[in-house]
Scaffold this motif. Sequence first.
Motif, short mmCIF file in Angstrom:
data_model
loop_
_atom_site.label_atom_id
_atom_site.label_comp_id
_atom_site.label_asym_id
_atom_site.label_seq_id
_atom_site.Cartn_x
_atom_site.Cartn_y
_atom_site.Cartn_z
N GLN A 181 0.91 -1.20 -0.13
CA GLN A 181 0.01 0.14 -0.02
C GLN A 181 0.50 1.29 0.05
O GLN A 181 0.58 2.17 -0.84
N PHE A 182 1.91 1.17 1.01
CA PHE A 182 2.72 2.55 0.76
C PHE A 182 3.54 2.76 -0.26
O PHE A 182 3.94 3.72 -0.66
N SER A 183 3.69 1.75 -1.25
CA SER A 183 4.37 1.70 -2.44
C SER A 183 3.75 2.69 -3.44
O SER A 183 4.35 3.42 -4.33
N ARG A 184 2.44 2.89 -3.10
CA ARG A 184 1.60 3.90 -3.91
C ARG A 184 2.05 5.24 -3.86
O ARG A 184 1.69 6.13 -4.67
N LEU A 185 2.71 5.59 -2.74
CA LEU A 185 3.13 6.80 -2.51
C LEU A 185 4.72 6.95 -2.95
O LEU A 185 5.30 8.04 -2.61
N GLY A 186 5.22 5.89 -3.70
CA GLY A 186 6.45 5.96 -4.12
C GLY A 186 7.48 5.58 -3.21
O GLY A 186 8.55 6.10 -3.20
N ILE A 187 7.03 4.68 -2.01
CA ILE A 187 8.00 4.45 -0.98
C ILE A 187 8.38 2.91 -1.05
O ILE A 187 7.65 2.03 -1.42
N ALA A 188 9.60 2.85 -1.29
CA ALA A 188 10.10 1.56 -1.60
C ALA A 188 10.42 0.80 -0.35
O ALA A 188 10.84 1.50 0.86
N GLY A 189 10.00 -0.26 -0.14
CA GLY A 189 9.64 -1.10 1.01
C GLY A 189 10.68 -2.23 1.47
O GLY A 189 11.06 -3.04 0.29
N TYR A 190 11.28 -2.35 2.61
CA TYR A 190 12.09 -3.19 3.12
C TYR A 190 11.58 -4.04 4.20
O TYR A 190 10.94 -3.50 4.93
N GLY A 191 12.04 -5.12 4.23
CA GLY A 191 11.57 -6.07 5.36
C GLY A 191 12.73 -6.31 6.41
O GLY A 191 13.78 -6.96 6.17
N PHE A 192 12.76 -5.80 7.79
CA PHE A 192 13.73 -5.52 8.63
C PHE A 192 13.18 -5.67 9.99
O PHE A 192 13.07 -4.36 10.50
N THR A 193 12.92 -6.84 10.74
CA THR A 193 12.49 -6.82 12.00
C THR A 193 13.81 -7.72 12.75
O THR A 193 13.67 -9.03 12.89
N PRO A 194 14.86 -7.15 13.11
CA PRO A 194 15.97 -7.63 13.69
C PRO A 194 15.81 -8.58 14.98
O PRO A 194 15.21 -8.04 15.86
N LEU A 195 16.16 -9.78 14.72
CA LEU A 195 16.11 -10.66 16.10
C LEU A 195 17.21 -11.72 15.85
O LEU A 195 17.41 -12.39 14.99
N ARG A 196 18.09 -11.85 16.93
CA ARG A 196 19.15 -12.96 16.90
C ARG A 196 18.44 -14.15 17.75
O ARG A 196 17.88 -14.09 18.60
N LEU A 197 18.08 -15.12 17.01
CA LEU A 197 17.48 -16.33 17.34
C LEU A 197 18.30 -17.54 17.56
O LEU A 197 19.05 -17.61 16.70
N PRO A 198 18.01 -18.54 18.64
CA PRO A 198 18.86 -19.82 18.81
C PRO A 198 18.50 -20.73 17.57
O PRO A 198 17.45 -20.86 16.87
N ALA A 199 19.28 -21.59 17.44
CA ALA A 199 19.12 -22.52 16.39
C ALA A 199 17.65 -23.46 16.52
O ALA A 199 17.33 -23.89 15.44
N GLU A 200 17.54 -23.69 17.62
CA GLU A 200 16.48 -24.53 17.97
C GLU A 200 14.92 -23.99 17.57
O GLU A 200 13.91 -24.65 17.71
N TYR A 201 15.19 -22.50 17.46
CA TYR A 201 13.65 -21.74 17.25
C TYR A 201 13.38 -21.44 15.86
O TYR A 201 14.21 -21.21 15.17
N ASP A 202 12.10 -22.02 15.47
CA ASP A 202 11.57 -22.18 14.30
C ASP A 202 10.95 -20.88 13.93
O ASP A 202 9.55 -20.81 14.21
N TYR A 203 11.63 -19.92 13.40
CA TYR A 203 10.70 -18.35 13.43
C TYR A 203 9.62 -18.50 12.42
O TYR A 203 8.38 -17.99 12.90
N ASN A 204 9.66 -19.26 11.24
CA ASN A 204 8.55 -19.10 10.23
C ASN A 204 7.23 -20.01 10.95
O ASN A 204 6.24 -19.48 10.37
N ALA A 205 7.55 -20.97 11.61
CA ALA A 205 6.59 -21.69 12.34
C ALA A 205 5.64 -20.86 12.92
O ALA A 205 4.43 -20.88 13.46
N MET A 206 6.37 -19.68 13.69
CA MET A 206 5.69 -18.78 14.74
C MET A 206 4.48 -17.86 14.09
O MET A 206 3.60 -17.42 14.45
N PHE A 207 4.65 -17.67 12.69
CA PHE A 207 3.63 -17.00 12.09
C PHE A 207 2.26 -17.54 11.99
O PHE A 207 2.45 -18.81 11.36
N HIS A 208 1.29 -17.20 12.88
CA HIS A 208 -0.04 -17.69 12.73
C HIS A 208 0.05 -19.09 13.36
O HIS A 208 -1.10 -19.87 12.98
#
Length: 445
Positions: A391-418
Motif C-alpha cells: 500500500q505504501f508503495s503507491r506513494l513511491g515508498i520503496a519497501g524493506y523487511g527488517f525486524t532484527p532478531l538474533r534467534l537460537p538454532a532450535e527456534y523455528d521462526y517461520n512456524a511462529m507466524f500464525h
Amino acid sequence: MAEPAGHDDPQRDAEVVRFTSELIRIDTSNRGGGDCRERPAAEYVAERLEEAGIPARVLESEPGRANTVARIEGSDPGLPALLLHGHLDVVPADASEWSVDPFAGEVRDGVVWGRGAIDMKNMDAMMLAVVRAWARTGRRPRRDIVLAFTADEEDSAAAGSDWLVARHPELFEGCTEGVSESGGYTFHADGRRIYPVAAGERGTAWLELTARGRAGHGSKVNADNAVTRLAAAITRIGEHRWPVRLTPVVREALRELGKAVGVAIDPDADGFDVDAAVASLGEAGKLVGSTVRNSANPTMLNAGYKVNVIPGSATARVDGRVVPGGREEFEATLDRLTGPDVDWSYVHSEVPLMADADSAVFRGMRAALEEADPGGHVVPYCMSGGTDAKQFSRLGIAGYGFTPLRLPAEYDYNAMFHGVDERVPVAALEFGARVLDRFLSQVEA
C-alpha cells in the motif's frame, strides 16, 4: 553527552519486553470482513509516545479501526524521511490449542508468549522502545522518521495502510523508503547464521473460480456437472509447473546465499538450473524456493447442499502469488488452465514489489546487523507473501523487511507466524531494539 547509537540501554531493553507483553494483552484479533478492533492498541501506542513527548495522531478509519502516526524530526533536513511501520492486528488464536493463554502476554523462562509475539507486536514494541530511548537521552536520527502503527494488515488493509495512503498521504510526505516486518532475523543453515533482509515481495492474487452447469438429480447422468468442471480446473491449477522468472533481488539472493553456505551459484550462467541451485543450498534454499516463479494454490472449495442434488454452480478460492513482472503471464495462464467452463476473478489483488538491494538503507541494515553479530551473513531476499509495504508503495515508498532478531538454532521462526504457541525470546527482543536503534540513528539516503 548523548549516548552512541546502538549502545547498551537497560531501560530500552526492559521496555521492549514490557511493551511486547502489554500489546499482546490487547486482543486485536482480525477475523476478516471488518471483525476487528485495533483502537485500544492504537491508543496504547499513542500514550507511550506522548509520555516521551512525541506527538501522535490516532486516526480512525471506521468505528474501532484505528491507526497511530507520529513524525520524529531528524538532525539533517536535507535528507529524505524514512517510514517505519508495523501493524497492530493479529490473526485469531484458539486458546484450546495453546499451552498458554494466547492473550496473556506471559513472560516465562526468558520468552514472551502470545499471539503477535512475532507477527508483529514485537516490532511495534521495538519501535516504541527505540524512539523513547532517543527522547530520554537527547539523541536524534539523521533522517525524519515517520512511525505508522496500522490496522487491518491481516485482512485487506482497507481499514489501515490502504486508508492512510488514500486519505492522509500528507503524513508520509518526504518518505522515500519504508521498513517493516519479515527480515533481519537469524536463519540457521548448516551451522551458519544467515540474516535475510527483504528487498522485494511477490504480488497478491487471491482468486475466486466459478463453474456453472446444469442442476439435477444425483442419480441421473449429467455431462454438465459444475462440480466436475471445477474439480478439473482446480486439478490443472494445482498440478501446473510455473516457469522460472528470476528478478534481480532473487538473483542476488541466490549468489549471496551460495557464498554464505560455500556453494558457487551463478544465475547468469548458460543452462542455469534454478531448482538444482536451490537444492544445493540445503536449508538456506527455503529462503528463495518460493520466489523463483509465480504460484497458485487451491485453498477453498464450495459446492452443493445435498448428496443427491447436482448443484448448478460450484466455487473455489485460489491463493495466487506473482513475481515482479509476472502478472501478464499469470493471468494468461489462469485463462488457459480454467478453460471455457470456469470463470475466475480477483478477490484481492496487490502489486509485487522490488527495492534496491544496494541502497543506503539496505547497506545501513547490513552494517547494523554485522556490527551486532560479526559472524552473521546478511543477504537480500524476496518475501513469498506480502505486507503493508504494498500500500505504501503507491506513494513511491520503496519497501524493506527488517525486524532484527538474533534467534537460537532450535527456534523455528517461520512456524511462529500464525502458529500455535507463538513466542519470542527476550534476548532476541533486546538484540532487535539495539540493532534497530543503530540502524535508524545512522542511516543516510
